[in-house]
Write a protein that holds these residues in place. Structure first.
Motif, PDB file in Angstrom:
ATOM      1  N   ILE A 328       0.833  -1.198   0.000  1.00 23.74           N
ATOM      2  CA  ILE A 328       0.000   0.000   0.000  1.00 23.74           C
ATOM      3  C   ILE A 328       0.870   1.252   0.000  1.00 23.74           C
ATOM      4  O   ILE A 328       1.858   1.345   0.742  1.00 23.74           O
ATOM      5  N   GLU A 329       0.507   2.212  -0.821  1.00 26.05           N
ATOM      6  CA  GLU A 329       1.233   3.483  -0.885  1.00 26.05           C
ATOM      7  C   GLU A 329       1.099   4.237   0.439  1.00 26.05           C
ATOM      8  O   GLU A 329       0.103   4.116   1.156  1.00 26.05           O
ATOM      9  N   ASP A 330       2.127   5.052   0.745  1.00 27.91           N
ATOM     10  CA  ASP A 330       2.108   5.838   1.981  1.00 27.91           C
ATOM     11  C   ASP A 330       0.870   6.717   2.066  1.00 27.91           C
ATOM     12  O   ASP A 330       0.239   6.828   3.129  1.00 27.91           O
ATOM     13  N   SER A 331       0.518   7.353   0.969  1.00 27.11           N
ATOM     14  CA  SER A 331      -0.624   8.270   0.964  1.00 27.11           C
ATOM     15  C   SER A 331      -1.923   7.537   1.278  1.00 27.11           C
ATOM     16  O   SER A 331      -2.802   8.075   1.965  1.00 27.11           O
ATOM     17  N   GLU A 332      -2.058   6.305   0.786  1.00 28.07           N
ATOM     18  CA  GLU A 332      -3.261   5.514   1.049  1.00 28.07           C
ATOM     19  C   GLU A 332      -3.318   5.084   2.516  1.00 28.07           C
ATOM     20  O   GLU A 332      -4.395   5.082   3.131  1.00 28.07           O
ATOM     21  N   MET A 333      -2.171   4.724   3.084  1.00 24.71           N
ATOM     22  CA  MET A 333      -2.125   4.372   4.502  1.00 24.71           C
ATOM     23  C   MET A 333      -2.577   5.553   5.355  1.00 24.71           C
ATOM     24  O   MET A 333      -3.407   5.387   6.270  1.00 24.71           O
ATOM     25  N   GLU A 334      -2.040   6.732   5.067  1.00 26.85           N
ATOM     26  CA  GLU A 334      -2.354   7.900   5.885  1.00 26.85           C
ATOM     27  C   GLU A 334      -3.777   8.404   5.682  1.00 26.85           C
ATOM     28  O   GLU A 334      -4.327   9.075   6.555  1.00 26.85           O
ATOM     29  N   ALA A 335      -4.377   8.073   4.558  1.00 30.41           N
ATOM     30  CA  ALA A 335      -5.763   8.484   4.298  1.00 30.41           C
ATOM     31  C   ALA A 335      -6.770   7.504   4.892  1.00 30.41           C
ATOM     32  O   ALA A 335      -7.965   7.794   4.945  1.00 30.41           O
ATOM     33  N   THR A 336      -6.271   6.342   5.350  1.00 28.18           N
ATOM     34  CA  THR A 336      -7.162   5.284   5.832  1.00 28.18           C
ATOM     35  C   THR A 336      -7.015   5.024   7.322  1.00 28.18           C
ATOM     36  O   THR A 336      -8.010   4.831   8.024  1.00 28.18           O
ATOM     37  N   PHE A 337      -5.773   5.046   7.828  1.00 24.07           N
ATOM     38  CA  PHE A 337      -5.502   4.633   9.204  1.00 24.07           C
ATOM     39  C   PHE A 337      -4.989   5.785  10.062  1.00 24.07           C
ATOM     40  O   PHE A 337      -4.511   6.807   9.544  1.00 24.07           O
ATOM     41  N   ASN A 338      -5.052   5.595  11.384  1.00 24.26           N
ATOM     42  CA  ASN A 338      -4.578   6.653  12.290  1.00 24.26           C
ATOM     43  C   ASN A 338      -3.064   6.669  12.441  1.00 24.26           C
ATOM     44  O   ASN A 338      -2.510   7.614  13.008  1.00 24.26           O
ATOM     45  N   MET A 339      -2.386   5.608  11.974  1.00 23.53           N
ATOM     46  CA  MET A 339      -0.918   5.521  11.991  1.00 23.53           C
ATOM     47  C   MET A 339      -0.312   5.737  13.377  1.00 23.53           C
ATOM     48  O   MET A 339       0.806   6.220  13.528  1.00 23.53           O
ATOM     49  N   GLY A 340      -1.063   5.373  14.416  1.00 20.80           N
ATOM     50  CA  GLY A 340      -0.523   5.439  15.769  1.00 20.80           C
ATOM     51  C   GLY A 340      -0.936   6.640  16.582  1.00 20.80           C
ATOM     52  O   GLY A 340      -0.537   6.772  17.740  1.00 20.80           O
ATOM     53  N   VAL A 341      -1.746   7.545  16.005  1.00 20.65           N
ATOM     54  CA  VAL A 341      -2.237   8.721  16.728  1.00 20.65           C
ATOM     55  C   VAL A 341      -3.761   8.698  16.713  1.00 20.65           C
ATOM     56  O   VAL A 341      -4.381   8.738  15.657  1.00 20.65           O
ATOM     57  N   GLY A 342      -4.371   8.635  17.906  1.00 24.52           N
ATOM     58  CA  GLY A 342      -5.824   8.576  17.977  1.00 24.52           C
ATOM     59  C   GLY A 342      -6.493   9.905  18.211  1.00 24.52           C
ATOM     60  O   GLY A 342      -7.672  10.077  17.899  1.00 24.52           O
ATOM     61  N   MET A 343      -5.750  10.866  18.776  1.00 22.99           N
ATOM     62  CA  MET A 343      -6.322  12.177  19.077  1.00 22.99           C
ATOM     63  C   MET A 343      -5.221  13.214  19.035  1.00 22.99           C
ATOM     64  O   MET A 343      -4.084  12.959  19.467  1.00 22.99           O
ATOM     65  N   PHE A 344      -5.543  14.393  18.497  1.00 21.26           N
ATOM     66  CA  PHE A 344      -4.645  15.549  18.531  1.00 21.26           C
ATOM     67  C   PHE A 344      -5.259  16.621  19.424  1.00 21.26           C
ATOM     68  O   PHE A 344      -6.483  16.816  19.430  1.00 21.26           O
ATOM     69  N   ALA A 345      -4.405  17.311  20.156  1.00 17.28           N
ATOM     70  CA  ALA A 345      -4.815  18.507  20.884  1.00 17.28           C
ATOM     71  C   ALA A 345      -3.977  19.668  20.384  1.00 17.28           C
ATOM     72  O   ALA A 345      -2.742  19.557  20.290  1.00 17.28           O
ATOM     73  N   ILE A 346      -4.634  20.736  20.022  1.00 17.36           N
ATOM     74  CA  ILE A 346      -3.914  21.967  19.701  1.00 17.36           C
ATOM     75  C   ILE A 346      -4.017  22.884  20.907  1.00 17.36           C
ATOM     76  O   ILE A 346      -5.121  23.224  21.347  1.00 17.36           O
ATOM     77  N   VAL A 347      -2.866  23.224  21.474  1.00 19.33           N
ATOM     78  CA  VAL A 347      -2.822  24.032  22.689  1.00 19.33           C
ATOM     79  C   VAL A 347      -1.913  25.232  22.452  1.00 19.33           C
ATOM     80  O   VAL A 347      -1.115  25.260  21.508  1.00 19.33           O
ATOM     81  N   SER A 348      -2.027  26.200  23.330  1.00 18.98           N
ATOM     82  CA  SER A 348      -1.134  27.349  23.234  1.00 18.98           C
ATOM     83  C   SER A 348       0.305  26.879  23.430  1.00 18.98           C
ATOM     84  O   SER A 348       0.571  25.932  24.177  1.00 18.98           O
ATOM     85  N   ALA A 349       1.228  27.534  22.751  1.00 20.15           N
ATOM     86  CA  ALA A 349       2.638  27.131  22.827  1.00 20.15           C
ATOM     87  C   ALA A 349       3.145  27.135  24.269  1.00 20.15           C
ATOM     88  O   ALA A 349       3.935  26.268  24.672  1.00 20.15           O
ATOM     89  N   ASP A 350       2.673  28.095  25.072  1.00 22.38           N
ATOM     90  CA  ASP A 350       3.134  28.197  26.463  1.00 22.38           C
ATOM     91  C   ASP A 350       2.692  27.001  27.300  1.00 22.38           C
ATOM     92  O   ASP A 350       3.301  26.711  28.345  1.00 22.38           O
ATOM     93  N   ASP A 351       1.644  26.305  26.870  1.00 22.45           N
ATOM     94  CA  ASP A 351       1.098  25.193  27.651  1.00 22.45           C
ATOM     95  C   ASP A 351       1.477  23.827  27.094  1.00 22.45           C
ATOM     96  O   ASP A 351       0.996  22.799  27.591  1.00 22.45           O
TER      97      ASP A 351
END
Length: 388
Positions: A328-351
């Motif tokens: 499977i191509e890399d692009s297809e893997m990343e468009a289908t699976f979480n690749m080891g990350v289930g959740m992202f949090a965007i926080v202020s840089a200071d925190d």
């Protein structure tokens, strides 16, 4: 249909008429009448057992009670679930809702005859969507459709749902178990759920809060979670001809392919709610179908980009196995699976450091994967995943 006999007033006396009426009535007596008359059909004859459904509910009651919250009114068995919303806690409460299923991961559970974890996957898919906007999950309603109600099996499925609700801190308020003979095979079932949460209007998270300079924090997944299983089954069990009981050395001590594929989805709800209290969270992105770029882009305003550095983590071995077996191509893997990350949090840089320390303290593996830069609302995937 009601049978109405017509009384013949010509050439008949009263005794003959009464005898005829008795004979006619006997035709419509259930279980009686003439020998050529078949007994009446029942719902069970059609493949639906109300008694089995009732037994399944009884087996589940103790598990469901463990998910209760103070706001829950009444008990199982009513026509609707009742939940008192604490309006004193909020100035302007906003209700959030989400509905989802588990997809073809169910096929693996059915093939292995293991049903007590699939409910955790179901709850995770719902509540982690709710918490993405900052909402606290309040309650969940489930729906189980099966070809045949086997009380013990339904109780196992329901027990997993109840466990998931406990992990998320929400009440399992009710649900429905439906028997669909002729539509599903006796051993087949499908599940879905709807959840409701609440958030203060002024504290809703999302793209409007994301700013240039914010840090992007990744939370490790427990594996595949509940997405991409049609592709997984195609490349591993189909073309790859692997067996679910095959022990794969890379997975750990005597861990089989089936055990890996049924690893329950990580539930992040309480972790995310706690993080909101401890740090300045701008937004969350729950990584499901569409992978990292397809979900992270949903919380980016048009004037910024999110940079994700792949070299900051190593995906679990299951992803390497799928990619190698299916070429499977890399692009297809990343468009289908979480690749080891289930959740992202965007926080202020200071925190950023505080956020990672808090999550680590809760047992969630977390790291800074990138940052938010000026851009055009896109996700920039950079570098290569750590291997070996």
């Amino acid at each position: 249909m009601t049978h109405v006999s017509e009384r013949n007033s010509a050439g008949s006396n009263g005794a003959e008429s009464e005898q005829a009426q008795r004979a006619d009535r006997q035709l419509w007596t259930a279980g009686g009448g003439r020998g050529t008359r078949k007994r009446s059909a029942t719902y069970a004859d059609a493949g639906v057992s109300i008694d089995a459904g009732d037994r399944a509910v009884e087996l589940l009651k103790s598990k469901v009670k463990k998910t209760t919250r103070p706001e829950v009114i009444g008990d199982l068995g009513g026509f609707s679930g009742l939940f008192r919303l604490n309006t004193q806690k909020y100035k302007s409460p906003i209700l959030a809702s989400s509905t989802d299923g588990v997809g073809t991961k169910l096929v693996i559970a059915q093939q292995l005859d293991i049903h007590d974890t699939i409910g955790i996957d179901l709850v995770a898919m719902v509540v982690d969507d709710l918490v993405a906007c900052g909402a606290e999950p309040l309650f969940l309603l489930d729906y189980i459709a099966c070809g045949e109600v086997v009380p013990d099996k339904v109780a196992e499925i329901g027990a997993g749902i109840a466990d998931g609700c406990r992990y998320a801190g929400c009440a399992l308020l009710g649900g429905e178990t439906a028997e669909h003979p002729g539509v599903l095979r006796p051993d087949e079932y499908d599940v879905s759920a709807t959840g409701v949460g609440v958030v203060e209007e002024s504290e809703i998270l999302g793209r409007e809060r994301v700013e240039v300079g914010d840090a992007v924090i990744a939370m490790r997944s427990s594996g595949l979670h509940s997405n991409g299983y049609s592709l997984v089954r195609h490349v591993l069990l189909g073309a790859g001809r692997m067996r679910l009981d095959t022990v794969v050395d890379d997975f750990g001590t005597q861990r089989t392919l089936g055990e890996e594929l049924l690893t329950p989805t990580k539930i992040y709800a309480k972790d995310c709610l706690g993080l909101i209290e401890e740090t300045d969270v701008r937004a969350f992105s729950h990584v499901t179908g569409g992978g990292i770029p397809g979900n992270l882009v949903r919380i980016l305003p048009d004037h910024v980009d999110a940079v994700v550095d792949r070299s900051t983590w190593r995906p679990q071995p299951i992803f390497d196995l799928i990619q190698a077996k299916g070429r499977i191509e890399d692009s297809e893997m990343e468009a289908t699976f979480n690749m080891g990350v289930g959740m992202f949090a965007i926080v202020s840089a200071d925190d950023a450091d505080r956020a990672m320390a808090y999550l680590t303290g809760r047992g969630v593996e977390a790291w800074q994967v990138g940052e938010v830069l000026e851009g055009s609302g896109e996700v920039q995937m950079m570098g290569s995943y750590t291997r070996g």
